[in-house]
Design a protein around this motif. Structure first.
Motif, PDB file in Angstrom:
ATOM      1  N   UNK A 244       0.812  -0.995   0.443  1.00  0.00           N
ATOM      2  CA  UNK A 244       0.135  -0.069   0.238  1.00  0.00           C
ATOM      3  C   UNK A 244       0.817   1.192  -0.027  1.00  0.00           C
ATOM      4  N   UNK A 245       2.029   1.305   0.488  1.00  0.00           N
ATOM      5  CA  UNK A 245       2.653   2.520   0.861  1.00  0.00           C
ATOM      6  C   UNK A 245       3.036   2.911  -0.872  1.00  0.00           C
ATOM      7  N   UNK A 246       3.548   1.837  -1.517  1.00  0.00           N
ATOM      8  CA  UNK A 246       3.690   2.237  -3.181  1.00  0.00           C
ATOM      9  C   UNK A 246       2.382   2.270  -3.785  1.00  0.00           C
ATOM     10  N   UNK A 247       1.523   1.679  -3.720  1.00  0.00           N
ATOM     11  CA  UNK A 247       0.629   1.617  -4.630  1.00  0.00           C
ATOM     12  C   UNK A 247      -0.709   2.417  -4.820  1.00  0.00           C
ATOM     13  N   UNK A 248      -0.738   2.969  -3.358  1.00  0.00           N
ATOM     14  CA  UNK A 248      -2.485   2.961  -2.527  1.00  0.00           C
ATOM     15  C   UNK A 248      -2.174   4.191  -2.460  1.00  0.00           C
ATOM     16  N   UNK A 250      -2.023   7.226  -3.849  1.00  0.00           N
ATOM     17  CA  UNK A 250      -0.651   7.674  -4.111  1.00  0.00           C
ATOM     18  C   UNK A 250      -0.827   8.636  -4.762  1.00  0.00           C
ATOM     19  N   UNK A 251      -0.144  10.265  -4.552  1.00  0.00           N
ATOM     20  CA  UNK A 251       0.139  11.385  -4.224  1.00  0.00           C
ATOM     21  C   UNK A 251       1.361  11.656  -5.133  1.00  0.00           C
ATOM     22  N   UNK A 252       0.538  13.329  -6.207  1.00  0.00           N
ATOM     23  CA  UNK A 252       2.264  13.465  -6.025  1.00  0.00           C
ATOM     24  C   UNK A 252       3.742  13.920  -5.369  1.00  0.00           C
ATOM     25  N   UNK A 253       4.695  14.359  -5.303  1.00  0.00           N
ATOM     26  CA  UNK A 253       5.745  14.694  -4.553  1.00  0.00           C
ATOM     27  C   UNK A 253       4.760  16.358  -3.515  1.00  0.00           C
ATOM     28  N   UNK A 254       4.719  17.056  -4.417  1.00  0.00           N
ATOM     29  CA  UNK A 254       4.494  18.496  -3.906  1.00  0.00           C
ATOM     30  C   UNK A 254       2.970  18.185  -3.101  1.00  0.00           C
ATOM     31  N   UNK A 255       1.942  17.128  -2.890  1.00  0.00           N
ATOM     32  CA  UNK A 255       0.781  17.247  -2.357  1.00  0.00           C
ATOM     33  C   UNK A 255       1.117  17.653  -0.916  1.00  0.00           C
ATOM     34  N   UNK A 306       6.877   9.136   0.355  1.00  0.00           N
ATOM     35  CA  UNK A 306       6.222   8.056   0.549  1.00  0.00           C
ATOM     36  C   UNK A 306       5.392   8.239  -0.708  1.00  0.00           C
ATOM     37  N   UNK A 307       5.447   7.373  -1.450  1.00  0.00           N
ATOM     38  CA  UNK A 307       4.604   7.103  -2.689  1.00  0.00           C
ATOM     39  C   UNK A 307       2.740   7.803  -1.612  1.00  0.00           C
ATOM     40  N   UNK A 308       2.039   7.129  -1.264  1.00  0.00           N
ATOM     41  CA  UNK A 308       0.750   6.895  -0.320  1.00  0.00           C
ATOM     42  C   UNK A 308       1.141   8.178   0.533  1.00  0.00           C
TER      43      UNK A 308
END
Length: 551
Positions: A244-248, A250-255, A306-308
């Motif tokens: 989930x950390x990398x696929x669920x 997921x928002x951009x870096x600037x979120x 973190x992507x999530x």
């Protein structure tokens, strides 16, 4: 009065937290995260699943058990169905977070008033309050971590074995609350900021690593035990959670770049406090300001990697942000009458002015739009509205005469009254569903008729909590349901096509008994969610006599 407030800062923080949170604590609908926590706590008490934790009788190892242990203990003492009581530990953790923000700030700056301001900002920040019901584990893990940082900071300044022990135990408590989340989001950015501001010395490395390793070792005991006792289930859950950390979500870096907004009423002062060129010329404790600023920035950057991403994941950032914002508010308190620049006055008067006029005008606006609700609870609303008018008027008075300290404390009082007045008026906290029907009586009614109750598909945690017990799910093997070996039983199902499709026609007489709908949102609107609706059927083994889909 100001002397009394500042003489007992920890007690002041407790009073503020209780005044803000207790009046509306019973108005809030149980959220999905709360329901999971409460159900697990209930099964700890009813089934003894304290270590190998469960939800609806099924292993649930996604979250460590410390917050649920505490919830279960409160439930055991005061009633496991009492939501108000079950929320109290998380409310006290808000107080703990504010208190250790104050204690850490006092050790950092040596200034009692500045430190109290930091604590007050922390406990009145939007997501520090909201996280109590949205994700109850978060306030525990970050509350324990700020306490650990306080003792670690004291140990870094001067050696004391008990400070190291306390820091290690509190880190362990944080890990036992939500894994290593706070280590990454709160402790690591603090250590990076501390190293940059104060330099890396041998004692810094030795003490930090020692505390970290001991805390991790103690906090990992539950994970290790479950890994050994129920290895297969634990690994399945761990694999899903890690993925989930990398696929669920997921928002951009600037979120997270608008993170300061999550502080609520402090958003504008928080933004100004982040303006280093402006602030560094005005704060006396420059190294302390640099520490809080870097701590805040590194926390946001690390979370952004973190992507999530979810808005509530920013909650730990609000702790160093409160300390950083406190430098600006403390500057205003001490210099309100001395500031000459019109540009510099704009954010100050805008912040306090908006809050003051909101307090004064809110009773009128609320009465125009929510007359029926206000009249239904007229005594409470009368008290709240008088409090708003008085505190807002005092704030205007003190702001006009440039009395900084009194302006600040008046704004805190106004916020308290605004918050407790607005909560009952919020449409999201009021049941607008004319089709509402609780499932809370089904368990006792089915027991009287000696009918076991099962589910065909997943029942929402909120529905399970409302039901008050375990609802076993009928297993499916090779696209065929393994029906219970009883003549008559009840079945709850969210997707009614599983019934109407005719899969059970040859074996059972099926009768639709009830539709349970625990939505607060108005029927037929987007706020009315299908997962909060469950249809109840009676299955009788034998030839089909009637299939009623509830329409």
């Amino acid at each position: 009065m100001i002397k009394t407030i500042e003489k007992y800062p920890v007690l002041t923080l407790l009073v503020v937290v209780l005044l803000v949170m207790l009046p509306g604590l019973g108005h809030l609908k149980v959220t999905i995260m709360e329901a999971r926590n409460f159900i697990t706590a209930r099964e700890m008490l009813s089934d003894g699943n304290w270590i190998l934790t469960t939800m609806n009788g099924v292993p649930r190892y996604e979250k460590p058990p410390l917050p649920t242990w505490i919830t279960a203990m409160f439930g055991g003492m005061f009633g496991i169905q009492n939501v108000y009581v079950l929320r109290l530990p998380a409310v006290l953790m808000v107080w703990m977070t504010g208190s250790f923000t104050y204690l850490f700030s006092k050790t950092l700056t040596g200034n009692k008033r500045n430190s109290l301001i930091n604590g007050l900002i922390a406990v009145t920040s939007f997501y520090v309050i909201g996280i109590v019901v949205e994700a109850p584990w978060d306030i525990y893990t970050h509350g324990f971590m700020i306490a650990a940082i306080y003792y670690l900071y004291k140990a870094l300044k001067s050696f004391n074995i008990w400070n190291l022990v306390a820091a290690s135990l509190l880190i362990a408590c944080s890990v036992l609350s939500k894994g290593p989340i706070s280590l990454y989001a709160l402790l690591l950015p603090f250590l990076i900021a501390y190293a940059i501001v104060n330099g890396i010395k041998n004692k810094f490395l030795v003490k930090s690593i020692l505390v970290l390793l001991v805390g991790l070792a103690i906090g990992s005991v539950w994970f290790i035990y479950v890994r050994i006792a129920d290895s297969e289930t634990f690994m399945k859950i761990a694999t899903v959670e890690t993925a989930n950390w990398s696929s669920y979500n997921v928002k951009p870096f600037y979120y997270y770049w608008s993170f300061f907004i999550q502080s609520g009423i402090w958003a504008l002062p928080a933004l100004v406090g982040l303006l280093y060129p402006y602030m560094i010329k005005r704060v006396k404790l420059k190294k302390d300001y640099q520490l809080s600023l870097l701590w805040t920035i590194f926390a946001v950057v690390l979370l952004s990697l973190v992507p999530e991403k979810k808005s509530r994941y920013l909650m730990p950032v609000l702790i160093p942000l409160a300390i950083n914002t406190g430098h600006y508010i403390f500057y205003i308190v001490n210099n309100l009458g001395k500031i000459k620049s019109s540009v510099e006055k704009i954010p100050i008067y805008f912040h306090f002015g908006i809050l003051a006029f909101s307090a004064i005008l809110f009773p009128l606006i609320a009465f125009i739009f929510f007359e029926e609700k206000m009249l239904a609870n007229s005594t409470a609303f009368l008290i709240y509205c008088l409090g708003l008018l008085i505190s807002g008027s005092f704030m205007c008075f003190f702001l006009c005469f440039k009395v900084g300290t009194s302006t600040l404390y008046s704004s805190i009082i106004s916020f308290i009254f605004l918050f407790v007045t607005a909560i009952p008026l919020n449409p999201g906290f009021t049941n607008q569903n004319t089709h509402y029907k609780s499932i809370s009586n089904l368990k006792s009614e089915a027991a009287k008729e000696n009918i076991p109750v099962y589910s065909l598909d997943l029942i929402s945690p909120e529905m399970l909590w409302d039901y008050g017990g375990i609802i076993p799910q009928i297993p499916e093997l090779n696209q065929r349901y393994q029906m219970p070996n009883v003549e008559r039983f009840g079945v709850l199902v969210t997707d009614t096509t599983l019934i109407t499709a005719g899969a059970f026609n040859k074996e059972y007489t099926i009768q639709h008994k009830e539709t349970y709908d625990i939505n607060f949102g108005k029927y037929g609107t987007r706020k009315h969610k299908p997962r909060y609706v469950s249809n109840y059927y009676i299955f009788q083994r034998g030839l089909v006599k009637n299939i009623d889909n509830g329409n």
